[in-house]
Design a protein around this motif. Structure first.
Motif, PDB file in Angstrom:
ATOM      1  N   THR A  32      33.622  42.060  48.850  1.00 16.03           N
ATOM      2  CA  THR A  32      34.129  41.541  50.126  1.00 16.03           C
ATOM      3  C   THR A  32      34.970  40.279  49.973  1.00 16.03           C
ATOM      4  OG1 THR A  32      32.027  40.366  50.485  1.00 16.03           O
ATOM      5  CG2 THR A  32      32.254  42.552  51.461  1.00 16.03           C
ATOM      6  N   ASN A  33      34.828  39.554  48.874  1.00 16.99           N
ATOM      7  CA  ASN A  33      35.665  38.388  48.598  1.00 16.99           C
ATOM      8  C   ASN A  33      36.690  38.682  47.510  1.00 16.99           C
ATOM      9  OD1 ASN A  33      35.102  34.977  47.397  1.00 16.99           O
ATOM     10  ND2 ASN A  33      36.722  35.773  48.667  1.00 16.99           N
ATOM     11  N   LEU A  34      36.256  39.338  46.437  1.00 19.43           N
ATOM     12  CA  LEU A  34      37.137  39.590  45.305  1.00 19.43           C
ATOM     13  C   LEU A  34      38.348  40.435  45.684  1.00 19.43           C
ATOM     14  CD1 LEU A  34      37.782  39.338  42.322  1.00 19.43           C
ATOM     15  CD2 LEU A  34      36.270  41.287  41.881  1.00 19.43           C
ATOM     16  N   ILE A  35      38.168  41.448  46.499  1.00 15.72           N
ATOM     17  CA  ILE A  35      39.298  42.301  46.887  1.00 15.72           C
ATOM     18  C   ILE A  35      40.352  41.492  47.635  1.00 15.72           C
ATOM     19  CG2 ILE A  35      40.008  44.302  48.245  1.00 15.72           C
ATOM     20  CD1 ILE A  35      38.489  44.948  45.662  1.00 15.72           C
ATOM     21  N   ASP A  36      39.922  40.592  48.503  1.00 17.14           N
ATOM     22  CA  ASP A  36      40.870  39.704  49.192  1.00 17.14           C
ATOM     23  C   ASP A  36      41.648  38.863  48.186  1.00 17.14           C
ATOM     24  OD1 ASP A  36      40.317  40.530  51.740  1.00 17.14           O
ATOM     25  OD2 ASP A  36      38.964  38.881  52.218  1.00 17.14           O
ATOM     26  N   LEU A  37      40.947  38.310  47.204  1.00 16.53           N
ATOM     27  CA  LEU A  37      41.593  37.454  46.219  1.00 16.53           C
ATOM     28  C   LEU A  37      42.624  38.228  45.401  1.00 16.53           C
ATOM     29  CD1 LEU A  37      38.488  35.441  44.975  1.00 16.53           C
ATOM     30  CD2 LEU A  37      40.299  34.643  46.493  1.00 16.53           C
ATOM     31  N   ILE A  38      42.317  39.475  45.107  1.00 19.35           N
ATOM     32  CA  ILE A  38      43.272  40.309  44.377  1.00 19.35           C
ATOM     33  C   ILE A  38      44.492  40.611  45.253  1.00 19.35           C
ATOM     34  CG2 ILE A  38      43.634  42.591  43.350  1.00 19.35           C
ATOM     35  CD1 ILE A  38      40.698  42.490  42.434  1.00 19.35           C
ATOM     36  N   LYS A  39      44.261  40.924  46.524  1.00 23.50           N
ATOM     37  CA  LYS A  39      45.364  41.221  47.434  1.00 23.50           C
ATOM     38  C   LYS A  39      46.300  40.030  47.597  1.00 23.50           C
ATOM     39  CE  LYS A  39      43.072  44.705  50.324  1.00 23.50           C
ATOM     40  NZ  LYS A  39      42.520  44.991  51.676  1.00 23.50           N
ATOM     41  N   TYR A  40      45.741  38.822  47.570  1.00 25.65           N
ATOM     42  CA  TYR A  40      46.551  37.613  47.739  1.00 25.65           C
ATOM     43  C   TYR A  40      47.115  37.089  46.422  1.00 25.65           C
ATOM     44  CZ  TYR A  40      45.390  36.929  52.670  1.00 25.65           C
ATOM     45  OH  TYR A  40      45.280  37.063  54.036  1.00 25.65           O
ATOM     46  N   ASP A  41      46.935  37.826  45.330  1.00 26.70           N
ATOM     47  CA  ASP A  41      47.422  37.438  44.006  1.00 26.70           C
ATOM     48  C   ASP A  41      46.765  36.161  43.482  1.00 26.70           C
ATOM     49  OD1 ASP A  41      49.167  39.606  43.838  1.00 26.70           O
ATOM     50  OD2 ASP A  41      50.782  38.527  44.840  1.00 26.70           O
ATOM     51  N   VAL A  42      45.609  35.829  44.015  1.00 33.31           N
ATOM     52  CA  VAL A  42      44.867  34.678  43.508  1.00 33.31           C
ATOM     53  C   VAL A  42      44.107  35.073  42.240  1.00 33.31           C
ATOM     54  CG1 VAL A  42      43.050  32.999  44.018  1.00 33.31           C
ATOM     55  CG2 VAL A  42      44.662  33.685  45.802  1.00 33.31           C
ATOM     56  N   GLU A  43      43.595  36.281  42.213  1.00 26.68           N
ATOM     57  CA  GLU A  43      42.912  36.825  41.043  1.00 26.68           C
ATOM     58  C   GLU A  43      43.662  38.060  40.555  1.00 26.68           C
ATOM     59  OE1 GLU A  43      40.388  35.688  39.407  1.00 26.68           O
ATOM     60  OE2 GLU A  43      39.138  34.472  40.745  1.00 26.68           O
ATOM     61  N   ALA A  44      43.711  38.232  39.240  1.00 28.64           N
ATOM     62  CA  ALA A  44      44.348  39.414  38.660  1.00 28.64           C
ATOM     63  C   ALA A  44      43.534  39.863  37.445  1.00 28.64           C
ATOM     64  CB  ALA A  44      45.781  39.118  38.271  1.00 28.64           C
ATOM     65  N   PRO A  45      42.305  40.333  37.671  1.00 26.35           N
ATOM     66  CA  PRO A  45      41.451  40.723  36.549  1.00 26.35           C
ATOM     67  C   PRO A  45      42.014  41.921  35.793  1.00 26.35           C
ATOM     68  CG  PRO A  45      40.486  41.427  38.632  1.00 26.35           C
ATOM     69  CD  PRO A  45      41.652  40.566  38.973  1.00 26.35           C
ATOM     70  N   SER A  46      41.828  41.917  34.484  1.00 25.50           N
ATOM     71  CA  SER A  46      42.280  43.040  33.665  1.00 25.50           C
ATOM     72  C   SER A  46      41.377  44.247  33.829  1.00 25.50           C
ATOM     73  CB  SER A  46      42.308  42.634  32.191  1.00 25.50           C
ATOM     74  OG  SER A  46      40.991  42.324  31.748  1.00 25.50           O
ATOM     75  N   ARG A  47      40.125  43.949  34.229  1.00 25.20           N
ATOM     76  CA  ARG A  47      39.151  45.034  34.382  1.00 25.20           C
ATOM     77  C   ARG A  47      38.123  44.646  35.431  1.00 25.20           C
ATOM     78  NH1 ARG A  47      34.738  46.997  30.199  1.00 25.20           N
ATOM     79  NH2 ARG A  47      35.377  45.134  29.065  1.00 25.20           N
ATOM     80  N   LEU A  48      37.733  45.614  36.228  1.00 22.14           N
ATOM     81  CA  LEU A  48      36.643  45.438  37.177  1.00 22.14           C
ATOM     82  C   LEU A  48      35.425  46.183  36.653  1.00 22.14           C
ATOM     83  CD1 LEU A  48      38.420  45.860  40.646  1.00 22.14           C
ATOM     84  CD2 LEU A  48      37.841  43.754  39.436  1.00 22.14           C
ATOM     85  N   ILE A  49      34.317  45.452  36.529  1.00 17.40           N
ATOM     86  CA  ILE A  49      33.072  46.047  36.048  1.00 17.40           C
ATOM     87  C   ILE A  49      32.167  46.244  37.249  1.00 17.40           C
ATOM     88  CG2 ILE A  49      31.111  45.773  34.492  1.00 17.40           C
ATOM     89  CD1 ILE A  49      32.883  43.748  32.914  1.00 17.40           C
ATOM     90  N   ASP A  50      31.954  47.476  37.633  1.00 14.15           N
ATOM     91  CA  ASP A  50      31.172  47.811  38.819  1.00 14.15           C
ATOM     92  C   ASP A  50      29.683  47.642  38.519  1.00 14.15           C
ATOM     93  OD1 ASP A  50      29.976  48.891  41.045  1.00 14.15           O
ATOM     94  OD2 ASP A  50      31.180  50.716  41.078  1.00 14.15           O
ATOM     95  N   MET A 106      28.192  45.490  53.341  1.00 18.94           N
ATOM     96  CA  MET A 106      28.734  45.642  51.984  1.00 18.94           C
ATOM     97  C   MET A 106      28.357  44.484  51.066  1.00 18.94           C
ATOM     98  SD  MET A 106      30.388  48.453  51.556  1.00 18.94           S
ATOM     99  CE  MET A 106      31.295  48.047  50.064  1.00 18.94           C
ATOM    100  N   ALA A 107      28.337  43.272  51.597  1.00 14.73           N
ATOM    101  CA  ALA A 107      28.166  42.078  50.762  1.00 14.73           C
ATOM    102  C   ALA A 107      26.801  42.047  50.084  1.00 14.73           C
ATOM    103  CB  ALA A 107      28.367  40.826  51.614  1.00 14.73           C
ATOM    104  N   SER A 108      26.776  41.660  48.829  1.00 12.63           N
ATOM    105  CA  SER A 108      25.520  41.576  48.086  1.00 12.63           C
ATOM    106  C   SER A 108      24.980  40.147  48.115  1.00 12.63           C
ATOM    107  CB  SER A 108      25.732  42.009  46.632  1.00 12.63           C
ATOM    108  OG  SER A 108      26.574  41.089  45.958  1.00 12.63           O
ATOM    109  N   THR A 109      23.684  40.034  47.884  1.00 15.31           N
ATOM    110  CA  THR A 109      23.045  38.720  47.874  1.00 15.31           C
ATOM    111  C   THR A 109      23.603  37.837  46.760  1.00 15.31           C
ATOM    112  OG1 THR A 109      21.010  39.607  48.828  1.00 15.31           O
ATOM    113  CG2 THR A 109      20.833  37.537  47.639  1.00 15.31           C
ATOM    114  N   GLY A 110      23.712  38.392  45.552  1.00 17.11           N
ATOM    115  CA  GLY A 110      24.264  37.620  44.450  1.00 17.11           C
ATOM    116  C   GLY A 110      25.718  37.247  44.680  1.00 17.11           C
ATOM    117  N   GLY A 111      26.496  38.180  45.217  1.00 16.97           N
ATOM    118  CA  GLY A 111      27.904  37.915  45.480  1.00 16.97           C
ATOM    119  C   GLY A 111      28.101  36.827  46.512  1.00 16.97           C
ATOM    120  N   ASN A 112      27.183  36.721  47.465  1.00 22.19           N
ATOM    121  CA  ASN A 112      27.279  35.688  48.495  1.00 22.19           C
ATOM    122  C   ASN A 112      27.282  34.296  47.872  1.00 22.19           C
ATOM    123  OD1 ASN A 112      26.447  33.848  50.740  1.00 22.19           O
ATOM    124  ND2 ASN A 112      26.393  35.759  51.884  1.00 22.19           N
TER     125      ASN A 112
END
Length: 338
Positions: A32-50, A106-112
């Protein structure tokens, strides 16, 4: 489109191994936060580990009398869990004050715990931001800083931590369980998040190759005299300008123990043991609450557009302590303050 690889972790050990071998990778759970950061070009991870399928979704009592919350427990499930609603209603109220129902699902406790700031300039890649690009400068200090911090700031950053849940966890003195290549360890919640100092790019003391596995709550939940108040620009789907978590243990109208934490005002949930100590042995009246507010806001500094936050926070602290003392917590649908 920024290309990236996608992999799924089979267990905690696999997740740690994957992140340790690829420093530019990022864990993703609810996203819920990381996807926003990717959309705004703030983050550009080479890999997403689910990591959303890791077996970390339980909420269980501990042998010490507390509760252990798995890092993958969705925010909605946690807020409505009988153990949390009954024993830690301050936490349930804080969670339900955050985001929207869909995001809480959707948001996880750890992710919060790992949310990044919502500072306007952090999300605007055309402007300098020390959190995004260390050494580039802080645009917020002389910019539009209405939502920014008034406590614990530095010349490098005046961003705020956006979580509601974390404010309650700070007041409840939770513990964060993490695991990495060196094994498992625990971090007191007060030590988990960092003030900006000269390294604002680091939000927490979690190492890059570690993963949150659980959050532990102590036995005492302050289930009778508590309140969580969130002041925001609109009632729905907005981050706090100021939020207050208050919890009291009373002997009649005398305060035996107090917990007090603020959100929306600093780079981490803001708690002062001096403010809590000022309440011990005091009667539950406006004079004692005002003294605690002054302690909690000691050293507060506005940057122009956010000067109003200091007075707003003081009034909010007094009001929230009054609600906790009366055993009448703030209604989730009533957030106006004068």
């Amino acid at each position: 489109m920024i290309p990236f690889q996608y992999t799924r972790a089979n267990d905690v050990a696999d997740a740690i191994k994957q992140i340790a071998t690829d420093p530019s990778a990022k864990f993703i759970a609810g996203g819920t936060n990381l996807i926003d950061l990717i959309k705004y070009d703030v983050e550009a991870p080479s890999r997403l580990i689910d990591i959303s399928h890791l077996p970390l979704r339980s909420v269980e009592p501990t042998s010490a009398g507390g509760v252990l919350i798995g890092a993958m427990v969705p925010n909605t499930d946690l807020a409505y869990h009988p153990l949390i609603e009954g024993r830690y209603p301050l936490l349930a109220r804080a969670i339900l004050s955050g985001a929207s129902q869909q995001l809480r699902n959707m948001a996880s406790t750890g992710g919060n715990l790992l949310q990044r700031t919502r500072c306007f300039y952090y999300y605007d890649t055309a402007t300098p931001c020390n959190k995004r690009e260390p050494g580039s400068g802080c645009s917020a200090i002389d910019g539009v800083n209405r939502i920014n911090a008034i406590l614990g700031t530095s010349e490098a950053c005046i961003a705020t931590h956006p979580s509601d849940m974390c404010v309650a966890l700070a007041a409840l003195e939770a513990t964060v369980h993490v695991t990495g290549p060196a094994g498992a360890r625990t971090i007191a919640f007060a030590d988990f998040h960092r003030l900006p100092g000269n390294t604002p790019q680091r939000d927490t003391n979690l190492e890059p190759d570690e993963i949150i596995t659980a959050i532990e709550l102590p036995p005492k939940g302050f289930s009778e005299n508590y309140s969580y108040l969130k002041i925001r620009d609109r009632l729905s789907y907005a981050f706090a300008l100021v939020s207050v978590a208050a919890a009291l243990e009373l002997d009649g109208d005398t305060i035996k123990e107090a917990r007090l934490a603020l959100g929306g005002v600093a780079h981490k949930p803001w708690r002062s043991t001096a403010a809590e100590a000022a309440l011990l042995g005091q009667r539950t009246d406006a004079t004692a609450f005002a003294k605690a507010a002054d302690w909690l806001l000691h050293g507060a500094k506005g940057y122009g557009h956010n000067d109003f936050k200091i007075g707003l926070a003081r009034r909010a602290i007094i009001r929230t302590l009054g609600q906790a003392a009366r055993g009448k917590p703030q209604s989730i649908s009533d957030k106006k303050i004068r």
